[in-house]
Write a protein that holds these residues in place. Structure first.
Motif, PDB file in Angstrom:
ATOM      1  N   ASP A  33      43.471  46.555  28.229  1.00 52.07           N
ATOM      2  CA  ASP A  33      42.268  46.305  29.096  1.00 52.07           C
ATOM      3  C   ASP A  33      42.276  46.027  30.636  1.00 52.07           C
ATOM      4  O   ASP A  33      41.744  46.675  31.394  1.00 52.07           O
ATOM      5  CB  ASP A  33      41.328  45.380  28.197  1.00 52.07           C
ATOM      6  CG  ASP A  33      42.104  44.111  28.437  1.00 52.07           C
ATOM      7  OD1 ASP A  33      43.299  43.738  28.476  1.00 52.07           O
ATOM      8  OD2 ASP A  33      40.969  42.831  28.368  1.00 52.07           O
ATOM      9  N   THR A  34      43.252  45.148  30.868  1.00 51.67           N
ATOM     10  CA  THR A  34      43.297  45.182  32.193  1.00 51.67           C
ATOM     11  C   THR A  34      43.982  46.271  32.965  1.00 51.67           C
ATOM     12  O   THR A  34      43.593  46.429  34.188  1.00 51.67           O
ATOM     13  CB  THR A  34      44.506  43.744  32.498  1.00 51.67           C
ATOM     14  OG1 THR A  34      43.771  42.610  32.046  1.00 51.67           O
ATOM     15  CG2 THR A  34      44.520  43.286  34.165  1.00 51.67           C
ATOM     16  N   HIS A  36      43.551  49.239  32.168  1.00 54.69           N
ATOM     17  CA  HIS A  36      42.421  50.418  32.235  1.00 54.69           C
ATOM     18  C   HIS A  36      41.476  49.791  33.356  1.00 54.69           C
ATOM     19  O   HIS A  36      40.947  50.799  34.350  1.00 54.69           O
ATOM     20  CB  HIS A  36      41.518  50.042  31.056  1.00 54.69           C
ATOM     21  CG  HIS A  36      40.280  50.998  31.283  1.00 54.69           C
ATOM     22  ND1 HIS A  36      40.109  52.680  31.038  1.00 54.69           N
ATOM     23  CD2 HIS A  36      39.087  50.440  31.245  1.00 54.69           C
ATOM     24  CE1 HIS A  36      38.935  52.526  31.348  1.00 54.69           C
ATOM     25  NE2 HIS A  36      38.124  51.623  31.335  1.00 54.69           N
ATOM     26  N   ARG A  37      41.272  48.656  33.586  1.00 52.75           N
ATOM     27  CA  ARG A  37      40.507  48.100  34.634  1.00 52.75           C
ATOM     28  C   ARG A  37      40.990  48.566  36.057  1.00 52.75           C
ATOM     29  O   ARG A  37      40.375  48.915  36.958  1.00 52.75           O
ATOM     30  CB  ARG A  37      40.077  46.837  34.700  1.00 52.75           C
ATOM     31  CG  ARG A  37      39.038  46.447  33.536  1.00 52.75           C
ATOM     32  CD  ARG A  37      38.960  45.030  33.471  1.00 52.75           C
ATOM     33  NE  ARG A  37      38.327  44.426  34.564  1.00 52.75           N
ATOM     34  CZ  ARG A  37      38.005  42.983  34.687  1.00 52.75           C
ATOM     35  NH1 ARG A  37      38.294  42.350  33.814  1.00 52.75           N
ATOM     36  NH2 ARG A  37      37.361  42.608  35.748  1.00 52.75           N
ATOM     37  N   PHE A  38      42.198  48.180  36.186  1.00 47.70           N
ATOM     38  CA  PHE A  38      42.902  48.468  37.505  1.00 47.70           C
ATOM     39  C   PHE A  38      43.126  49.916  37.886  1.00 47.70           C
ATOM     40  O   PHE A  38      42.714  50.361  38.756  1.00 47.70           O
ATOM     41  CB  PHE A  38      44.368  47.995  37.406  1.00 47.70           C
ATOM     42  CG  PHE A  38      44.905  46.783  37.733  1.00 47.70           C
ATOM     43  CD1 PHE A  38      43.632  45.613  37.274  1.00 47.70           C
ATOM     44  CD2 PHE A  38      45.896  45.922  38.448  1.00 47.70           C
ATOM     45  CE1 PHE A  38      43.857  44.365  37.590  1.00 47.70           C
ATOM     46  CE2 PHE A  38      45.914  44.663  38.712  1.00 47.70           C
ATOM     47  CZ  PHE A  38      44.924  43.897  38.346  1.00 47.70           C
ATOM     48  N   LEU A  42      37.746  49.155  38.209  1.00 51.40           N
ATOM     49  CA  LEU A  42      36.532  48.582  37.681  1.00 51.40           C
ATOM     50  C   LEU A  42      36.764  46.981  37.647  1.00 51.40           C
ATOM     51  O   LEU A  42      37.553  46.464  37.499  1.00 51.40           O
ATOM     52  CB  LEU A  42      36.326  48.935  36.009  1.00 51.40           C
ATOM     53  CG  LEU A  42      36.334  50.277  35.677  1.00 51.40           C
ATOM     54  CD1 LEU A  42      36.075  50.232  34.393  1.00 51.40           C
ATOM     55  CD2 LEU A  42      34.881  50.711  36.153  1.00 51.40           C
ATOM     56  N   GLY A  43      35.375  46.390  38.146  1.00 53.44           N
ATOM     57  CA  GLY A  43      35.323  44.835  38.150  1.00 53.44           C
ATOM     58  C   GLY A  43      34.680  44.490  37.375  1.00 53.44           C
ATOM     59  O   GLY A  43      34.286  45.193  36.294  1.00 53.44           O
ATOM     60  N   ASP A  44      34.308  43.270  37.251  1.00 53.13           N
ATOM     61  CA  ASP A  44      33.398  42.691  36.005  1.00 53.13           C
ATOM     62  C   ASP A  44      32.005  43.196  35.939  1.00 53.13           C
ATOM     63  O   ASP A  44      31.473  43.513  34.960  1.00 53.13           O
ATOM     64  CB  ASP A  44      33.269  41.101  36.266  1.00 53.13           C
ATOM     65  CG  ASP A  44      34.470  40.392  35.981  1.00 53.13           C
ATOM     66  OD1 ASP A  44      35.342  40.860  35.279  1.00 53.13           O
ATOM     67  OD2 ASP A  44      34.641  39.236  36.619  1.00 53.13           O
ATOM     68  N   ASP A  46      31.062  46.158  37.241  1.00 45.98           N
ATOM     69  CA  ASP A  46      31.371  47.584  36.441  1.00 45.98           C
ATOM     70  C   ASP A  46      31.439  47.793  35.149  1.00 45.98           C
ATOM     71  O   ASP A  46      30.747  48.505  34.419  1.00 45.98           O
ATOM     72  CB  ASP A  46      32.470  48.448  37.361  1.00 45.98           C
ATOM     73  CG  ASP A  46      32.382  48.356  38.595  1.00 45.98           C
ATOM     74  OD1 ASP A  46      31.485  48.768  39.234  1.00 45.98           O
ATOM     75  OD2 ASP A  46      33.346  47.872  39.408  1.00 45.98           O
ATOM     76  N   LEU A  47      31.973  46.609  34.447  1.00 43.50           N
ATOM     77  CA  LEU A  47      32.432  46.794  33.020  1.00 43.50           C
ATOM     78  C   LEU A  47      31.099  46.383  32.486  1.00 43.50           C
ATOM     79  O   LEU A  47      30.732  47.135  31.546  1.00 43.50           O
ATOM     80  CB  LEU A  47      33.387  45.605  32.771  1.00 43.50           C
ATOM     81  CG  LEU A  47      34.582  46.129  32.966  1.00 43.50           C
ATOM     82  CD1 LEU A  47      35.671  44.679  32.475  1.00 43.50           C
ATOM     83  CD2 LEU A  47      35.024  47.247  32.490  1.00 43.50           C
ATOM     84  N   GLN A  50      28.561  49.469  32.493  1.00 45.03           N
ATOM     85  CA  GLN A  50      29.008  50.342  31.629  1.00 45.03           C
ATOM     86  C   GLN A  50      28.244  50.371  30.252  1.00 45.03           C
ATOM     87  O   GLN A  50      28.112  51.153  29.096  1.00 45.03           O
ATOM     88  CB  GLN A  50      30.499  50.518  30.908  1.00 45.03           C
ATOM     89  CG  GLN A  50      31.126  50.961  32.236  1.00 45.03           C
ATOM     90  CD  GLN A  50      32.769  51.072  31.791  1.00 45.03           C
ATOM     91  OE1 GLN A  50      33.287  50.197  30.915  1.00 45.03           O
ATOM     92  NE2 GLN A  50      33.405  51.729  32.564  1.00 45.03           N
TER      93      GLN A  50
END
Length: 73
Positions: A33-34, A36-38, A42-44, A46-47, A50
């Motif tokens: 999951d981390t 994917h974010r990197f 995506l930041g908090d 942005d998540l 979604q």
């Protein structure tokens, strides 16, 4: 390696979870999951965005049940 030569060139491949330097290539662990974010930048917030439609639906059901000091019309 890096302790002896901090300026040594190396490559970190976050998509493949591999690191290479001085002819050595090795896998490394990284939470999916981390990663994917990197990779997606995506930041908090942005998540959360979604799932905006789900949040709006939840808020619409939840708000009327909250206590208030204002008079209801």
């Amino acid at each position: 390696m890096l302790e002896r030569d901090p300026a040594c060139p190396g490559t970190v491949d976050l998509q493949q979870c591999r690191i290479s330097a001085h002819g050595i290539d090795a896998p490394f662990g990284f939470p999916a999951d981390t990663r994917h974010r990197f990779l997606a930048g995506l930041g908090d917030i942005d998540l959360t965005l979604q799932h905006r439609d789900d949040v709006v639906r939840c808020e619409a059901r939840w708000r009327p049940a909250l206590p208030t000091t204002a008079r209801r019309r």
